[in-house]
Write a protein that holds these residues in place. Structure first.
Motif, PDB file in Angstrom:
ATOM      1  N   ILE A  41      -3.004   3.363  -4.531  1.00 19.95           N
ATOM      2  CA  ILE A  41      -1.980   2.476  -5.106  1.00 19.95           C
ATOM      3  C   ILE A  41      -0.992   2.057  -4.021  1.00 19.95           C
ATOM      4  O   ILE A  41      -0.585   0.892  -3.933  1.00 19.95           O
ATOM      5  CB  ILE A  41      -1.255   3.173  -6.265  1.00 19.95           C
ATOM      6  CG1 ILE A  41      -2.206   3.367  -7.459  1.00 19.95           C
ATOM      7  CG2 ILE A  41      -0.019   2.367  -6.701  1.00 19.95           C
ATOM      8  CD1 ILE A  41      -1.625   4.221  -8.561  1.00 19.95           C
ATOM      9  N   SER A  42      -0.613   3.005  -3.171  1.00 22.06           N
ATOM     10  CA  SER A  42       0.305   2.699  -2.085  1.00 22.06           C
ATOM     11  C   SER A  42      -0.309   1.684  -1.128  1.00 22.06           C
ATOM     12  O   SER A  42       0.360   0.735  -0.693  1.00 22.06           O
ATOM     13  CB  SER A  42       0.669   3.979  -1.326  1.00 22.06           C
ATOM     14  OG  SER A  42       1.612   3.723  -0.311  1.00 22.06           O
ATOM     15  N   SER A  87      -4.879  -0.875   4.349  1.00 22.48           N
ATOM     16  CA  SER A  87      -3.950  -1.906   3.868  1.00 22.48           C
ATOM     17  C   SER A  87      -4.207  -3.289   4.467  1.00 22.48           C
ATOM     18  O   SER A  87      -4.239  -4.283   3.729  1.00 22.48           O
ATOM     19  CB  SER A  87      -2.507  -1.485   4.131  1.00 22.48           C
ATOM     20  OG  SER A  87      -2.162  -0.362   3.368  1.00 22.48           O
ATOM     21  N   LEU A 122      -5.482   8.844  -5.613  1.00 24.86           N
ATOM     22  CA  LEU A 122      -5.190   7.648  -6.412  1.00 24.86           C
ATOM     23  C   LEU A 122      -3.823   7.078  -6.033  1.00 24.86           C
ATOM     24  O   LEU A 122      -3.677   5.859  -5.878  1.00 24.86           O
ATOM     25  CB  LEU A 122      -5.231   7.990  -7.900  1.00 24.86           C
ATOM     26  CG  LEU A 122      -4.909   6.834  -8.860  1.00 24.86           C
ATOM     27  CD1 LEU A 122      -5.899   5.694  -8.676  1.00 24.86           C
ATOM     28  CD2 LEU A 122      -4.932   7.327 -10.311  1.00 24.86           C
ATOM     29  N   PHE A 123      -2.837   7.955  -5.870  1.00 26.48           N
ATOM     30  CA  PHE A 123      -1.515   7.489  -5.433  1.00 26.48           C
ATOM     31  C   PHE A 123      -1.605   6.818  -4.059  1.00 26.48           C
ATOM     32  O   PHE A 123      -0.950   5.801  -3.810  1.00 26.48           O
ATOM     33  CB  PHE A 123      -0.528   8.662  -5.377  1.00 26.48           C
ATOM     34  CG  PHE A 123       0.147   8.965  -6.688  1.00 26.48           C
ATOM     35  CD1 PHE A 123       0.905   7.996  -7.334  1.00 26.48           C
ATOM     36  CD2 PHE A 123       0.044  10.224  -7.275  1.00 26.48           C
ATOM     37  CE1 PHE A 123       1.540   8.271  -8.542  1.00 26.48           C
ATOM     38  CE2 PHE A 123       0.671  10.508  -8.478  1.00 26.48           C
ATOM     39  CZ  PHE A 123       1.417   9.528  -9.110  1.00 26.48           C
ATOM     40  N   LEU A 137      -2.645  -0.563  -1.778  1.00 30.90           N
ATOM     41  CA  LEU A 137      -2.714  -1.878  -2.427  1.00 30.90           C
ATOM     42  C   LEU A 137      -1.338  -2.534  -2.494  1.00 30.90           C
ATOM     43  O   LEU A 137      -1.207  -3.749  -2.277  1.00 30.90           O
ATOM     44  CB  LEU A 137      -3.290  -1.732  -3.839  1.00 30.90           C
ATOM     45  CG  LEU A 137      -4.784  -1.406  -3.945  1.00 30.90           C
ATOM     46  CD1 LEU A 137      -5.185  -1.253  -5.415  1.00 30.90           C
ATOM     47  CD2 LEU A 137      -5.634  -2.486  -3.280  1.00 30.90           C
ATOM     48  N   SER A 138      -0.315  -1.748  -2.779  1.00 34.21           N
ATOM     49  CA  SER A 138       1.042  -2.294  -2.860  1.00 34.21           C
ATOM     50  C   SER A 138       1.509  -2.782  -1.496  1.00 34.21           C
ATOM     51  O   SER A 138       2.149  -3.833  -1.379  1.00 34.21           O
ATOM     52  CB  SER A 138       2.014  -1.229  -3.387  1.00 34.21           C
ATOM     53  OG  SER A 138       1.640  -0.796  -4.674  1.00 34.21           O
ATOM     54  N   VAL A 196       7.100   0.213  -4.722  1.00 35.04           N
ATOM     55  CA  VAL A 196       5.928   0.862  -5.326  1.00 35.04           C
ATOM     56  C   VAL A 196       5.143   1.616  -4.259  1.00 35.04           C
ATOM     57  O   VAL A 196       4.707   2.759  -4.466  1.00 35.04           O
ATOM     58  CB  VAL A 196       5.027  -0.176  -6.023  1.00 35.04           C
ATOM     59  CG1 VAL A 196       3.758   0.486  -6.570  1.00 35.04           C
ATOM     60  CG2 VAL A 196       5.786  -0.870  -7.152  1.00 35.04           C
ATOM     61  N   ALA A 197       4.976   0.976  -3.088  1.00 33.93           N
ATOM     62  CA  ALA A 197       4.235   1.610  -2.002  1.00 33.93           C
ATOM     63  C   ALA A 197       4.923   2.893  -1.532  1.00 33.93           C
ATOM     64  O   ALA A 197       4.279   3.928  -1.343  1.00 33.93           O
ATOM     65  CB  ALA A 197       4.079   0.634  -0.840  1.00 33.93           C
ATOM     66  N   ALA A 228       4.644   5.643  -4.385  1.00 34.35           N
ATOM     67  CA  ALA A 228       3.286   6.185  -4.474  1.00 34.35           C
ATOM     68  C   ALA A 228       2.952   7.025  -3.247  1.00 34.35           C
ATOM     69  O   ALA A 228       2.246   8.035  -3.341  1.00 34.35           O
ATOM     70  CB  ALA A 228       2.276   5.045  -4.631  1.00 34.35           C
ATOM     71  N   CYS A 239      -7.250  -4.791   2.787  1.00 35.81           N
ATOM     72  CA  CYS A 239      -6.937  -5.195   1.406  1.00 35.81           C
ATOM     73  C   CYS A 239      -6.104  -6.468   1.401  1.00 35.81           C
ATOM     74  O   CYS A 239      -6.286  -7.342   0.542  1.00 35.81           O
ATOM     75  CB  CYS A 239      -6.181  -4.080   0.682  1.00 35.81           C
ATOM     76  SG  CYS A 239      -7.139  -2.577   0.388  1.00 35.81           S
TER      77      CYS A 239
END
Length: 297
Positions: A155-156, A103, A151-152, A158-159, A79-80, A83, A106
């Motif tokens: 998401i990256s 990262s 946004l991508f 967070l992943s 996913v990372a 994204a 988070c």
């Protein structure tokens, strides 16, 4: 290996990884899914080679050693990685890299919620400061129509933070198995999406070889050097050293393709880098150190 040599190797790895943004900008016509598919071939291959050499095992032994923890880390990384590609295509290199820099912070919050590793007050303050910096960049991105890309990137980030937390929970000495599976999963995702919802797999020879070079050069060799030097340097210092990637990435793009940073990116990026650097320097003295970041690019 001496600590000085290990530090130099980690900095070299961060420098290799800093070229991913420039290589993305040099792509001529390949779309996101095609880039994801072709760069994942060399990414997975290089990481597997590094893992075999570092662990002194055969490729078959490496493959059979992959376990459930590697599977979960690979899923998070896929996913990372995905994204990240679309972040680079839809926002500036500077914004993508600066947002990705949060990262480790988070991961500290996820570790607090999931495995009860309470972060220090310094980490919480650094996270709040980083959120402020990201907010400045996101607001600037909205004005420039870069909301989707930012946004991508988030998401990256967070992943990748989820992958760091999984790695911390598993207590594995490295993330090479998970990184290999992340690249393998992305190869499947890229191929399937290109054939089903994309424009197919046909790209120019230039784009094909550039994608292969990107996967092996930026991520494969970069991770090889960072993971090589990491055992000889405290984790907090590794987190600080790999920030060189976020500093150099926008510089290469500015020098070669003249993609300059906007004032919100400079201000927000500076805030984010200061917050992460503060955590790396001060955080370990007030709590448990956070695992170092390795770019998912």
């Amino acid at each position: 290996m001496t600590r000085t040599h290990a530090t130099a190797i980690i900095l070299l790895g961060a420098t290799f990884m800093s070229f991913v943004g420039l290589l993305m900008r040099l792509i001529d016509g390949a779309d996101g899914f095609q880039i994801l598919a072709y760069r994942s071939i060399s990414l997975a291959g290089m990481v597997a080679l590094v893992a075999c050499l570092r662990r002194k095992v055969s490729p078959l032994k490496f493959l059979t050693s992959l376990d459930r923890n590697d599977l979960f880390m690979g899923m998070a990384l896929s996913v990372a990685f995905t994204a990240y590609v679309f972040a680079m295509l839809n926002t500036s290199v500077a914004s993508a890299l600066f947002i990705l820099s949060i990262s480790p912070l988070c991961a500290a919050i996820l570790a607090w919620v999931w495995i009860n590793e309470r972060p220090s007050k310094v980490t919480l303050a650094a996270m709040a400061l980083a959120v402020l910096g990201v907010g400045v960049m996101v607001q600037g991105g909205i004005d420039l129509g870069r909301t989707t890309g930012n946004l991508f990137a988030f998401i990256s980030a967070l992943s990748f933070a989820l992958m760091l937390t999984l790695a911390r929970r598993s207590r594995k000495p490295d993330v090479l198995g998970g990184t290999f599976l992340g690249g393998a999963f992305c190869l499947v995702i890229g191929l399937c999406c290109s054939l089903i919802i994309g424009v197919g797999l046909q790209v120019s020879a230039y784009d094909f070889w550039l994608c292969l070079f990107m996967g092996g050069f930026t991520i494969g060799i970069g991770i090889a050097f960072v993971t090589w030097g990491t055992p000889y340097v405290p984790a907090a210092e590794v987190s600080l050293l790999v920030l060189l990637e976020s500093v150099l990435g926008p510089v290469w793009v500015w020098l070669v393709v003249h993609e300059a940073m906007t004032p919100p990116e400079m201000i927000g990026g500076a805030i984010v880098l200061v917050s992460v650097a503060t955590q790396a320097v001060v955080g370990p003295h007030t709590g448990r150190p956070i695992a170092p970041r390795v770019n998912p690019g």
